[in-house]
Design a protein around this motif. Structure first.
Motif, PDB file in Angstrom:
ATOM      1  N   TRP B  40       0.982  -1.190  -0.097  1.00 19.97           N
ATOM      2  CA  TRP B  40       0.047  -0.214  -0.096  1.00 19.97           C
ATOM      3  C   TRP B  40       0.802   1.203   0.081  1.00 19.97           C
ATOM      4  O   TRP B  40       0.762   2.164  -0.810  1.00 19.97           O
ATOM      5  CB  TRP B  40      -0.872   0.027   1.582  1.00 19.97           C
ATOM      6  N   GLU B  41       1.899   1.330   0.807  1.00 21.97           N
ATOM      7  CA  GLU B  41       2.586   2.405   1.028  1.00 21.97           C
ATOM      8  C   GLU B  41       3.579   2.728  -0.319  1.00 21.97           C
ATOM      9  O   GLU B  41       3.857   3.700  -0.636  1.00 21.97           O
ATOM     10  CB  GLU B  41       3.528   2.181   2.294  1.00 21.97           C
ATOM     11  N   SER B  42       3.794   1.511  -0.894  1.00 25.07           N
ATOM     12  CA  SER B  42       4.776   1.840  -2.163  1.00 25.07           C
ATOM     13  C   SER B  42       4.105   2.480  -3.224  1.00 25.07           C
ATOM     14  O   SER B  42       4.677   2.869  -4.090  1.00 25.07           O
ATOM     15  CB  SER B  42       5.328   0.149  -2.572  1.00 25.07           C
ATOM     16  N   MET B  43       2.786   2.436  -3.149  1.00 21.65           N
ATOM     17  CA  MET B  43       2.119   3.065  -3.972  1.00 21.65           C
ATOM     18  C   MET B  43       1.849   4.689  -3.850  1.00 21.65           C
ATOM     19  O   MET B  43       0.786   5.285  -4.400  1.00 21.65           O
ATOM     20  CB  MET B  43       0.656   2.259  -4.383  1.00 21.65           C
ATOM     21  N   ASN B  60       6.569   5.097  -8.230  1.00 21.97           N
ATOM     22  CA  ASN B  60       7.754   4.698  -7.161  1.00 21.97           C
ATOM     23  C   ASN B  60       8.562   3.874  -8.037  1.00 21.97           C
ATOM     24  O   ASN B  60       9.928   3.578  -8.029  1.00 21.97           O
ATOM     25  CB  ASN B  60       7.537   4.215  -5.996  1.00 21.97           C
ATOM     26  N   TYR B  61       7.967   2.561  -8.442  1.00 20.35           N
ATOM     27  CA  TYR B  61       8.475   1.370  -9.194  1.00 20.35           C
ATOM     28  C   TYR B  61       9.301   2.033 -10.429  1.00 20.35           C
ATOM     29  O   TYR B  61      10.629   1.563 -10.704  1.00 20.35           O
ATOM     30  CB  TYR B  61       7.595   0.406  -9.477  1.00 20.35           C
ATOM     31  N   ASN B  62       8.777   2.944 -11.315  1.00 22.54           N
ATOM     32  CA  ASN B  62       9.141   3.556 -12.273  1.00 22.54           C
ATOM     33  C   ASN B  62      10.692   4.152 -12.022  1.00 22.54           C
ATOM     34  O   ASN B  62      11.450   4.115 -12.724  1.00 22.54           O
ATOM     35  CB  ASN B  62       8.295   4.325 -12.976  1.00 22.54           C
ATOM     36  N   PRO B  68      19.879   4.308 -12.027  1.00 22.85           N
ATOM     37  CA  PRO B  68      21.123   3.658 -12.005  1.00 22.85           C
ATOM     38  C   PRO B  68      21.768   2.709 -10.878  1.00 22.85           C
ATOM     39  O   PRO B  68      22.379   1.631 -10.940  1.00 22.85           O
ATOM     40  CB  PRO B  68      22.193   4.519 -12.548  1.00 22.85           C
ATOM     41  N   THR B  69      21.868   3.439  -9.745  1.00 17.45           N
ATOM     42  CA  THR B  69      22.256   2.669  -8.461  1.00 17.45           C
ATOM     43  C   THR B  69      21.284   1.396  -8.194  1.00 17.45           C
ATOM     44  O   THR B  69      21.685   0.293  -7.856  1.00 17.45           O
ATOM     45  CB  THR B  69      21.943   3.606  -7.186  1.00 17.45           C
ATOM     46  N   HIS B 267       9.990   4.818  -1.519  1.00 22.82           N
ATOM     47  CA  HIS B 267      10.807   4.193  -2.389  1.00 22.82           C
ATOM     48  C   HIS B 267      11.445   2.746  -1.753  1.00 22.82           C
ATOM     49  O   HIS B 267      11.454   1.865  -2.549  1.00 22.82           O
ATOM     50  CB  HIS B 267      12.100   4.884  -2.888  1.00 22.82           C
ATOM     51  N   ALA B 268      11.631   2.729  -0.352  1.00 21.00           N
ATOM     52  CA  ALA B 268      12.079   1.759   0.366  1.00 21.00           C
ATOM     53  C   ALA B 268      10.735   0.468   0.379  1.00 21.00           C
ATOM     54  O   ALA B 268      11.352  -0.532  -0.045  1.00 21.00           O
ATOM     55  CB  ALA B 268      12.311   1.969   1.976  1.00 21.00           C
ATOM     56  N   ALA B 269       9.688   1.080   0.299  1.00 22.01           N
ATOM     57  CA  ALA B 269       8.605  -0.047   0.372  1.00 22.01           C
ATOM     58  C   ALA B 269       8.528  -0.606  -1.012  1.00 22.01           C
ATOM     59  O   ALA B 269       8.436  -1.874  -1.070  1.00 22.01           O
ATOM     60  CB  ALA B 269       7.237   0.634   0.551  1.00 22.01           C
TER      61      ALA B 269
END
Ligand SMILES: Nc1ncnc2c1ncn2[C@@H]1O[C@H](COP(=O)(O)OP(=O)(O)O)[C@@H](O)[C@H]1O
Ligand SMILES: [Mg+2]
Lengths: 348, 297
Positions: B40-43, B60-62, B68-69, B267-269
Motif C-alpha cells: 500500500w505504502e509503495s504506491m 515509485n517503481y518507475n 542506475p544505482t 521507495h524503500a517500500a
C-alpha cells in the motif's frame, strides 16, 4: 583330501578388548548351505561380516576359493550379501536397485536388462520394476534384496537373518524359495539365523554358536541326535531336549546331566516309572500333544503323545525312557562318550 | 450414525483451527499485515509538509527502474548470491562428507567448523576487518612475508564485493555443514556396505547414493542460502557500508539506506515489494519444481 571352498581358520575379533568372536574355524564346501545359528548377540553377524570383508579380523585367516582374502576388501571377495535390513537404496526403483552393481561393473545394457528380467522372474517381482522400495511390502523388499544378490552372479552368497522381518507364513514360503534358488543356481549360501527351525530345515551344515564361540558344527541330524553340549541340546529341536540332573536318576553320577528327547519318553503306571513328575501344561498341536512336566531336578520335561490327549494340570504322573535314548553330559556340560555311560545293568 | 460422524468431523475441524490459530494470528499480525501495508505504502508519494502523500500507483517503481544505482545494487546482489549460495553449499557438503567419515578428533573438527556460526555477524565482521585492514591486517602481513604489496581489500571497487562474499561464505558454510551432517547421519551404514560389496568406488557411492539421498536437505539449504543472500548484510555496516562507489552495496542495505538514511520510505517500500516478489518466485520454483524430482523417505 579336497580343499574346502571357504575356510575360516581360527578367526578372532574383539570390540575394544571385549569378546566378539573367538577361535572360529570352519570349512564350507562348494554348493553347501551353511547356517550360522545361535541366540542374539552370539557373534553370528560378526562372523558373517568378517567373511564378507566388512570387518577385519584381529587374528586368523580367511580363504575363499583358494585365495587368501583375510585383508582383501569386500569387493574383491566375489560374494553377494542379503542384509537383515535389506539395505535397498530408497531413492532408486526396484530395477535400478537390482542393476546397481552391474552398472558399477559396466555390464553392457543388453545383458543388464536380460539379467534383470531373469532375476525378477525368479523372485516373482515382474511388473514392479518402477516401484520405489518404500512402495513395496516387507516380503517384496526382501525379494528385491534376493534379486540383487542373484544378478551379482557370485558363487558365494551371505544372508544375515533375511527372514526376520517377515511374518510366520511368509517366512515359511520364502524359506522354500531360497532353498530352491540355491539348488537351481548351485551357489554356496552362508545363512545367519537365530531360529533353529530355519537352520535345521534349510541347512546342510549347522554351526551353532554361543558367546562368540562355536559350540558344534554338523548336519542338522547330528546336532539333533548327538548334541555336543547341554547348550546345543537345549537350543536345537522343538521342543528342546529335557535335561535331568544325574542325582535324580539311579545309576548316574551326581554331577552329570542327562538329556532325553520328548519323543523318547513314555508315560507309565504309577510305580513303574523312572521319574515322578507333575503335569504343568498340555499343548495340543493336531497330530500330537505335548505334555509339559515339572520335576524339582529337571528342566524342560516334555512328553510327546500321538493325537489328542487330556491330562489334568497338577496331577502326578510317572515317566520312563530307555537307556539307549539318553544323552549324558559331564560336569563341564560336554557330551560324554557312550562307553563312559554307566548302565543300570552294570550297577545291579 | 451419520449424525455422529458429522459431529466428529465438525469436532475435528474446530480442533484443527484451534491448533492453527496461534501461528495464524502471529503470522497475520507480523507478516501478512506488514506486507500488505508495505504494498500500500509503495504506491504513495513521499509526504512532505506542503505536499501530503498522494496515491501515485506504480510511479515509485518507475523511479526505481530508472535509477542506475538500483541496477548496480541488483547486479551486485545477483553476483553475491551467484557466488555465495553455490560456494557455501559446496564447502558445507564437502566438509560434512569429510567430518562424517572415520577421522580422528571428529568432535573437534565439527566444533571448529561450526564456530563461525555461533559468532554474531557483527563480531565476525570485526574479526575480518582485522584480517583485511591494509598494512596491519593478517592478510597483508602474510602477503608481506612473500614480498607482496599491501592491498586495500575493502577500499577498492574490484575487491570490496569479493571481500564481503568471503566473509559470508566463511560464516554460512559451517552452519549448512551441520544440516548436511544431520542428513548424512540418517543414511544407514549398510547402504555403504551394500555398495562396497558391489564394488562401487567411494565416488560412485557418493554420486549415486549419498547425493540423491541428500537432495531434500540440499533443497532446504538452497532456499535458506538464497534467502540469506538477501538477508545477510550486517557485515556491510562494519566492513564497507556499501562502498566504495556502491561496489559492494546489496539490496537490503540499499533499502535500509532509503528508509533510514534518506527517509524515503515509499521507495524503500517499493524495493521491499520487489524483493518479496523475487524471493517468492524463487521459493515457488524450488518447492514445486525441484521438489517433485526429489526423493523423500
Ligand atoms: N560394531 C560393534 N562395536 C562394538 N561391539 C559390537 C559391534 N558389532 C557387534 N558387537 C558386539 O559383538 C557381539 C556379537 O554381535 P553380533 O555378531 O551382531 O551378534 P548376532 O549373533 O546377534 O548377530 C555382541 O555382543 C555385540 O554387542
Ligand atoms: Mg545379527
Amino acid at each position: 583330501m579336497t580343499r574346502a571352498f571357504v575356510t575360516l581358520d581360527n578367526i578372532g575379533k574383539r570390540w575394544n578388548g571385549q569378546l566378539g568372536v573367538e577361535g572360529i574355524t570352519l570349512d564350507i564346501e562348494e554348493g553347501e548351505f551353511v547356517a550360522l545359528l545361535g541366540p542374539s548377540g552370539c557373534g553370528k553377524s560378526t562372523t558373517l561380516r568378517l567373511l564378507a570383508g566388512l570387518e577385519v579380523p584381529d587374528e586368523g585367516q580367511i580363504i575363499i576359493d583358494g585365495t587368501d582374502v583375510t585383508g582383501a576388501s569386500a569387493a574383491k571377495r566375489n560374494l553377494s550379501m542379503v542384509f537383515q535390513s535389506y539395505a535397498l537404496f530408497p531413492h532408486l526403483s526396484v530395477a535400478e536397485n537390482v542393476m546397481f552393481g552391474m552398472k558399477v561393473r559396466r555390464v553392457p545394457k543388453k545383458e543388464r536388462l536380460e539379467k534383470l528380467h531373469n532375476a525378477l522372474d525368479i523372485t516373482g517381482l515382474l511388473g514392479l520394476e518402477d516401484r520405489k522400495p518404500g512402495e513395496l511390502s516387507g516380503g517384496q523388499r526382501q525379494r528385491v534384496a534376493l534379486a540383487r544378490a542373484i544378478v551379482a552372479g557370485q558363487k558365494l552368497c551371505l544372508m544375515d537373518e533375511p527372514l526376520s522381518n517377515l511374518d510366520a507364513k511368509l517366512r515359511a514360503a520364502v524359506r522354500k524359495d531360497i532353498k530352491k534358488l540355491q539348488n537351481d543356481l548351485g551357489i554356496t549360501i552362508v545363512y545367519v539365523t537365530h531360529d533353529q527351525t530355519e537352520a535345521m530345515s534349510m541347512a546342510d551344515k549347522v554351526v551353532l554358536m554361543k558367546d562368540g564361540v562355536i559350540q558344534q558344527t554338523g548336519t542338522p541330524e547330528q546336532l539333533y541326535s548327538e548334541p555336543a553340549t547341554t547348550f546345543v541340546a537345549e537350543f536345537v529341536g522343538a521342543p528342546p531336549m529335557a535335561l535331568i540332573e544325574g542325582r535324580a536318576l539311579k545309576g548316574f553320577k551326581d554331577d552329570q546331566t542327562i538329556g532325553v528327547r520328548a519323543e523318547r519318553m513314555q508315560l507309565v503306571q504309577a510305580g513303574q516309572g523312572r521319574l515322578a513328575c507333575t503335569v504343568t501344561d498340555c499343548e495340543f498341536l493336531g497330530a500330537e500333544t505335548f505334555i509339559g512336566l515339572e520335576h524339582p531336578s529337571a528342566n524342560g520335561l516334555t512328553v510327546k503323545l500321538d493325537g489328542k490327549a487330556e491330562m489334568t494340570i497338577g496331577s502326578g504322573v510317572e515317566i520312563t525312557f530307555a537307556d539307549q535314548d539318553l544323552h549324558v553330559f559331564g560336569p563341564d556340560g560336554r557330551r560324554v562318550q557312550p562307553e563312559n555311560i554307566p548302565t543300570v545293568l552294570e550297577e545291579e | 450414525m451419520s449424525e455422529l460422524a458429522k459431529l466428529e468431523r465438525r469436532r475435528r475441524a474446530i480442533y484443527g483451527w484451534l491448533l492453527l490459530s496461534p501461528a495464524a494470528i502471529l503470522l497475520s499480525l507480523f507478516a501478512f499485515y506488514p506486507s500488505i501495508a508495505t504494498l500500500w505504502e509503495s504506491m504513495f508519494s513521499r509526504g512532505t509538509r506542503r505536499h501530503p502523500a498522494a496515491f501515485i500507483g506504480g510511479e515509485n517503481y518507475n523511479d526505481l527502474f530508472a535509477d542506475p544505482t538500483f541496477w548496480i545494487v541488483v547486479k551486485n546482489n545477483l553476483f553475491y548470491a551467484g557466488i555465495t549460495v553455490p560456494l557455501s553449499m559446496f564447502i558445507a557438503l564437502s566438509m560434512a562428507l569429510w567430518a562424517n567419515s572415520k577421522i580422528p578428533a571428529k568432535g573437534f573438527v565439527r566444533t571448529a567448523y561450526f564456530t563461525p556460526t555461533v559468532l554474531p555477524m557483527i563480531a565476525a565482521a570485526n574479526l575480518w576487518l582485522f584480517f583485511y585492514t591494509p598494512g596491519l591486517g593478517v592478510l597483508d602481513q602474510i602477503g608481506a612475508l612473500f614480498g607482496l604489496p599491501s592491498v586495500n581489500w575493502l577500499g577498492q571497487p574490484e575487491t570490496a564485493l569479493w571481500a564481503i562474499i568471503i566473509v559470508t561464505v566463511w560464516k554460512e558454510s559451517g552452519f549448512f555443514m551441520i544440516f548436511y551432517l544431520a542428513a548424512l547421519q540418517t543414511i544407514p551404514v549398510d547402504l555403504r556396505e551394500a555398495s562396497d560389496l558391489e564394488g562401487a568406488s567411494r565416488w560412485t557411492y557418493t554420486r549415486r547414493i549419498v547425493l540423491p539421498m541428500l537432495m531434500p536437505m540440499t533443497l532446504f539449504i538452497g532456499v535458506n542460502a538464497m534467502i540469506n543472500s538477501v538477508k545477510l548484510i550486517d557485515h556491510l555496516f562494519i566492513l564497507t557500508k556499501g562502498g566504495p562507489s556502491d561496489a559492494s552495496k546489496l539490496i537490503l542495505y540499499y533499502i535500509w539506506e532509503q528508509a533510514f538514511a534518506f527517509f524515503d520510505s515509499p521507495h524503500a517500500a517499493a524495493l521491499t515489494m520487489l524483493v518479496l516478489l523475487v524471493l517468492g518466485v524463487v521459493a515457488a520454483i524450488q518447492f514445486f519444481y525441484i521438489d517433485r524430482r526429489t526423493h523423500y523417505q
